[in-house]
Design an enzyme around this catalytic site. Sequence first.
Site, PDB file in Angstrom:
ATOM      1  N   CYS A 171       0.796  -1.231   0.000  1.00 27.07           N
ATOM      2  CA  CYS A 171       0.000   0.000   0.000  1.00 27.07           C
ATOM      3  C   CYS A 171       0.825   1.276   0.000  1.00 27.07           C
ATOM      4  O   CYS A 171       0.261   2.368  -0.126  1.00 27.07           O
ATOM      5  CB  CYS A 171      -0.949  -0.004   1.198  1.00 27.07           C
ATOM      6  SG  CYS A 171      -1.981  -1.484   1.279  1.00 27.07           S
ATOM      7  N   HIS A 306      -2.123   7.950   6.278  1.00 27.55           N
ATOM      8  CA  HIS A 306      -2.477   6.667   5.670  1.00 27.55           C
ATOM      9  C   HIS A 306      -3.950   6.391   5.952  1.00 27.55           C
ATOM     10  O   HIS A 306      -4.683   6.001   5.053  1.00 27.55           O
ATOM     11  CB  HIS A 306      -1.578   5.572   6.232  1.00 27.55           C
ATOM     12  CG  HIS A 306      -1.708   4.256   5.535  1.00 27.55           C
ATOM     13  ND1 HIS A 306      -1.471   4.098   4.183  1.00 27.55           N
ATOM     14  CD2 HIS A 306      -2.058   3.029   6.001  1.00 27.55           C
ATOM     15  CE1 HIS A 306      -1.662   2.834   3.843  1.00 27.55           C
ATOM     16  NE2 HIS A 306      -2.027   2.169   4.931  1.00 27.55           N
ATOM     17  N   HIS A 344      -9.822   2.676   0.079  1.00 23.56           N
ATOM     18  CA  HIS A 344      -8.378   2.382   0.130  1.00 23.56           C
ATOM     19  C   HIS A 344      -7.961   1.812  -1.221  1.00 23.56           C
ATOM     20  O   HIS A 344      -8.295   0.675  -1.565  1.00 23.56           O
ATOM     21  CB  HIS A 344      -8.121   1.372   1.246  1.00 23.56           C
ATOM     22  CG  HIS A 344      -6.681   1.101   1.514  1.00 23.56           C
ATOM     23  ND1 HIS A 344      -5.654   1.635   0.764  1.00 23.56           N
ATOM     24  CD2 HIS A 344      -6.078   0.340   2.481  1.00 23.56           C
ATOM     25  CE1 HIS A 344      -4.500   1.210   1.234  1.00 23.56           C
ATOM     26  NE2 HIS A 344      -4.725   0.421   2.281  1.00 23.56           N
TER      27      HIS A 344
END
Length: 792
Positions: A171, A306, A344
């Site tokens: 990620c 994040h 996400h």
Amino acid sequence: MTDIAIVGIDCRFPKAPDPGALWELLMRGDEGIAEVPKSRWNADVYYDPDGGLGKTNTRYAGFVDDADAFDHEFFGFSKEEAEVADPQVRLLLQTAWRALEDATIDPRSLAGSGTGVYVGIMGSEWMSLLMTNFTSITGHVGSGNGYAMAANRISYQLDLRGPSMAVDTACSSSLVATEEACQALRAGVCDQALVGSVNMFITPSSSIYFAQAKVASPDGRCKPFSSKADGFGRAEGVAVLVLRRLDDALADGLPVYAVIKGGAVNHGGRSTTVTAPNPHAQQAVMVEAYKRAGVRPQDIAYVETHGTGTLLGDRLEARALGKVHGVPRERPCAIGSVKGNIGHAEGAAGMAGLIKTALALHHRVVPLSRFSDSENPRLKLAANGLRLVKEPMPLPDGEVLAGVSGFGLGGTNAHIVLATAPEAAGRPDTAPSGAARGGVLTVSARDVEGLRGAARRLAEDVAAAPAGRLAQLSWTSNKVKASGPVRLAVPASDRTDAVEALLEAAGDDSRLAALSGRAGTRPKTGWVISGVSAWRTGAARWHEGVPAYRRALGAADAALRPLLGWSVRDVMLSGAEPPAAEPVAFAVAYAAGRTLADVGVKPAWTVGEGAGEYAAAVLAGVFGLEDACRLVAAYGASEPAAAADLACRPPSVPLYSARRGGRLDDEALDAAYWTERPGDGPRFDEALRAAVESEPVRLIEVMGERTDGLRLLPGENGGDALAGIVAALYRDGLNPDWDELYEPGERVRHRLTPYAFAATGRFWWNRPLDGGGDLAASVAEPTGPIPAGGHS
């Protein structure tokens, strides 16, 4: 540390097909989450609210619209190649092209350059399907699949010679790719870089994994730092940034969204598990990034976190943020996360946050962070010197600093430091001073249908801009939009008329045909340069509006003035009757012809008449400008000019004389010929006929009205006629030197709407796995044995 400018952005995220739409979605506080489309998979087959074995606990995620559409012919893909190419590769190609146009760079102009390509990517479900369905494997699979091809195909298509690589750190992939690109730019490995990222769902496999790992939100939504946080929701996305060293970007006049001051990448080492977040490593990567950027934590106004919306992840990240930013400062550090809006995006998640932050710095306002109205009190954000952005946060004047975090599933962390663009980036918010001018508006495309849409979009851009910016928009369209195979050009001196012409072309086939053509061989032109009788007063408009003409006229005037005792240029600009007409006619003809040549229009032959013969001769290189001026200055003298030191050379193009009625051969080398007084040419028609019969061309009347060709007429209609001629020849295949049409202050880059790719080619997976498998029940109903890619 060398600052890196973000000069171009293009992206597609859920319910946000471009950067402008993403910004509007963020400012509305809206979201892009939706139920799984039937075209992807049948959510009923895989949904189990309890997340049972082989099932996912959600029916929702963020999907990119029209992910199956690919303009394969534009990029030279055969249908067979497009059918098996990973949609991630296909989407990156189109996004990279549009990002370069957004940077006001013609993508075709980069061929052979050392531009680097860095792509963050962490999965390829498409390739997994191909390689486990043996009958779908063809010889085309290798050219459109694999992480390397995600980057390499961009380099190949644009003929880029710099580094080309894919980065997978889960990620954090896209932020690590960004840091790699910045390091290469700072080290001089490349002078320009494209940083891309992409994340696409073909099957529910990863959704099932995240449900089994107990980190998936039942409603498919990320709720960063919220008391409602219950896991994260997944999102698709594709994005590309264009990066330049800031000094280079400013020198080239490129628009700048924001500046990358520095960054850092690290790993958490051995922690609780390989997938468990390590707040100490998160803290360390931020500290190192600020150190490299030369900034202090208390100077950071905003951090794009994040922020996935998992209880553990939010708690650990808030702790790390507080350790770094919870220092004495005027206001707490603002935080937020784009994941609350779009989900996400995994390998593209960091890029989504980076784009959000760059746009926030560009617009000088940070959008509210979705779900911030239900802040989790257990995180104790205020006590940690942090605050969620709960309403749009205006940014002050001057430099503003922000950070962007990305943490990988396997422990690789990245943090990028951004700043607002410097004032020297020169946002062209106001029109230039002086009289409003135009130029030539150009667009191009792969085919006529694409050209029609391009004309419409350019019309919208011109209509939306201030009227005084028409010349700048014209120049930008020439530099960015003019290199395609099918091309359209509209001479533009009035914004309203230009918009009307573009819209007419977009809506009427006959008008489109009249204003368009195809790239190809440079069109051949024949020049007619008449004498004194063709000269007109009122040349001030050309002198004021055409820099190449002004430069050439100045050179002729400088050579003539000591010989005549008066200034050709001053007489012309004053409108007074000149003491002698021949020098003025010569100077006008020479300057007009020189202007055409500087723009890139070269004659196949020239017919000269009267004083125009001297201009034709000097333009053809028979003798220099100073020699020509000596001959012209003696034109009205009682005795012919002395020719003892007149050095004649073979002409670079054939010359036809109205005095002789044909081509000048050896005579062009004879000084005696050029010292005769030419007068008006009695045999002009014979000379013109001989020239046309020698080589058919498009006629250009450089000065005069003796033919029905394209007329430059420099004394009467300023740059309008020049723009018309250049537009006509561009349609026929000429690639002009566009700069020569514009004043330096008009050569200002503006972002125009990027190219819109055709969506008629549709390629998606619509067959079951070889040997069976649940996917057979999940895809859209097939109409027969269709190969991977389906209909195009």
